[in-house]
Motif scaffolding. Structure first.
Motif, PDB file in Angstrom:
ATOM      1  N   ARG A   1       0.837  -1.198   0.000  1.00 55.52           N
ATOM      2  CA  ARG A   1       0.000   0.000   0.000  1.00 55.52           C
ATOM      3  C   ARG A   1       0.870   1.245   0.000  1.00 55.52           C
TER       4      ARG A   1
ATOM      5  N   THR B   1       2.864   3.433   3.483  1.00 56.70           N
ATOM      6  CA  THR B   1       2.778   2.460   4.574  1.00 56.70           C
ATOM      7  C   THR B   1       4.166   1.945   4.919  1.00 56.70           C
TER       8      THR B   1
ATOM      9  N   PHE C   1       0.279   8.384  -0.770  1.00 54.48           N
ATOM     10  CA  PHE C   1      -0.687   8.639   0.295  1.00 54.48           C
ATOM     11  C   PHE C   1      -1.886   7.729   0.109  1.00 54.48           C
ATOM     12  N   ASP C   2      -2.346   7.173   1.211  1.00 53.69           N
ATOM     13  CA  ASP C   2      -3.530   6.311   1.200  1.00 53.69           C
ATOM     14  C   ASP C   2      -4.510   6.863   2.227  1.00 53.69           C
ATOM     15  N   ASP C   3      -5.612   7.441   1.762  1.00 57.75           N
ATOM     16  CA  ASP C   3      -6.561   8.044   2.706  1.00 57.75           C
ATOM     17  C   ASP C   3      -7.455   7.021   3.387  1.00 57.75           C
ATOM     18  N   GLY C   4      -7.336   5.754   2.986  1.00 57.69           N
ATOM     19  CA  GLY C   4      -8.073   4.690   3.658  1.00 57.69           C
ATOM     20  C   GLY C   4      -9.491   4.489   3.189  1.00 57.69           C
ATOM     21  N   HIS C   5     -10.016   5.395   2.362  1.00 61.76           N
ATOM     22  CA  HIS C   5     -11.418   5.266   1.961  1.00 61.76           C
ATOM     23  C   HIS C   5     -11.686   3.977   1.191  1.00 61.76           C
TER      24      HIS C   5
ATOM     25  N   ARG D   1     -12.428  -1.418  11.418  1.00 60.14           N
ATOM     26  CA  ARG D   1     -11.492  -1.469  10.303  1.00 60.14           C
ATOM     27  C   ARG D   1     -11.073  -2.914  10.057  1.00 60.14           C
TER      28      ARG D   1
ATOM     29  N   GLY E   1      -8.621   1.463   6.217  1.00 62.14           N
ATOM     30  CA  GLY E   1      -9.239   2.648   6.796  1.00 62.14           C
ATOM     31  C   GLY E   1     -10.412   2.297   7.695  1.00 62.14           C
TER      32      GLY E   1
END
Length: 324
Positions: A188, A191, A220-224, A302, A312
């Motif tokens: 990811r 991470t 960047f991973d906003d988790g959505h 989560r 997320g």
């Protein structure tokens, strides 16, 4: 971000300098087109791990529940859909073996066999000495979803047969004893990961781990995209105590999510681990919160993803014990 102690399950081997081996890759699954049967597993490889073990790897098949690994015509291992590799043990030294893999779906339908792959175990050795630890371990990111690992060869009084690659404290891959590089994919962005390498000889003696390589993938991973959706929360009274009843839709994934973490009032309250029956459409869970009515709780959920990291959070819900 903490180091991830859970295995990454798709990886590709660099042969020689940097030739990718896709045997342990995840990739998008394929849907079977033979009367709805699971597809044929592809990318199957086999390599001796010691005088008595062979490491078998393959690509993912979408929509399956388990994989079956065969030695010749004999079923030797059943592996959950979340895994694409297995060590076949209790083999004979100096013996050639042939392996195939089949996929089975939740309805019990078994797909066709993969192509046959072969591996020969080395001779047994009366050896109590483990190899030295792999040295000069280095790594670098290769884009936002992969890392490249390299190391110098370990030494053994006989021969190093294989190297085991670990993410955290869990084995995620094996490469041949003549290989000193690997690429781990399916990660990811943004991470942090930790990898170590250990050497194994023909007698199954395992070296100490080489130095840990800690890498953070860029981006960047906003988790959505990895968050559970549609969280619902209610409470009920049973035997004088209040319980929270939760339900949610698992995040989209090739394979069922088998582990969730539930946060209550800003803290991790409990973990929920499924086996082979992990829900695909709707997950449900109920847990004890206390005996007092009128207490308002905040709850969110989560999932642990296939690469070993937590996804997320769902949207947070409020629920009051004893409330309508």
């Amino acid at each position: 971000m903490r180091d991830v102690p859970v295995p990454v399950r798709r990886c590709a081997l660099l042969c020689g300098a940097l030739v990718l081996l896709t045997s342990c890759g995840w990739g998008a699954g394929e849907d079977g087109d033979d009367g709805g049967l699971p597809a044929v597993p592809t990318g199957v490889t086999a390599a001796a791990g010691s005088a008595t073990t062979v490491h078998v790897m393959w690509h993912a098949v979408g929509g399956v529940e388990t994989y079956e690994v065969y030695r010749g015509g004999t079923l030797v291992k059943e592996v959950p859909a979340s895994e694409r590799m297995v060590d076949v043990t209790r083999l004979r030294p100096s013996t050639a073996y042939a392996f195939t893999v089949r996929a089975r779906d939740a309805d019990g339908r078994l797909g066709p066999r993969s192509r046959e792959v072969r591996a020969t175990t080395p001779a047994a050795a009366g050896d109590d000495s483990a190899p030295t630890r792999p040295g000069n371990v280095h790594g670098r990111t290769a884009g936002s979803r992969a890392v490249q690992l390299t190391w110098s060869a370990a030494k053994d009084d006989r021969d190093v047969v294989s190297y085991d690659v670990y993410q955290g404290d869990a084995k995620v891959h094996s490469v041949g004893g003549d290989q000193t590089a690997t690429v781990v994919t399916g990660l990811r962005p943004g991470t942090r990961y930790s990898f170590t390498v250990r050497a194994r000889d023909a007698a199954d003696n395992l070296s100490p781990a080489g130095a840990a390589v800690r890498l953070t993938t860029p981006g960047f991973d906003d988790g959505h995209a990895t968050a559970p959706t549609g969280l619902r929360a209610a409470s009920h009274l049973a035997d004088g105590a209040y319980y929270l009843d939760l339900s949610w839709t698992p995040p989209p994934a090739d394979d069922p999510v088998t582990e969730y973490q539930i946060h209550l009032d800003g803290r991790a309250a409990t973990s929920l681990v499924y086996g082979a029956d992990a829900p695909r459409d709707r997950a449900e869970y109920s847990f004890y919160t206390g005996r007092e009515a009128g207490v308002t709780h905040r709850v969110k959920v989560r999932a642990r993803l296939a690469d070993g990291t937590w996804g997320g959070f769902s949207e947070e819900r409020k629920v009051t014990t004893g409330g309508e």
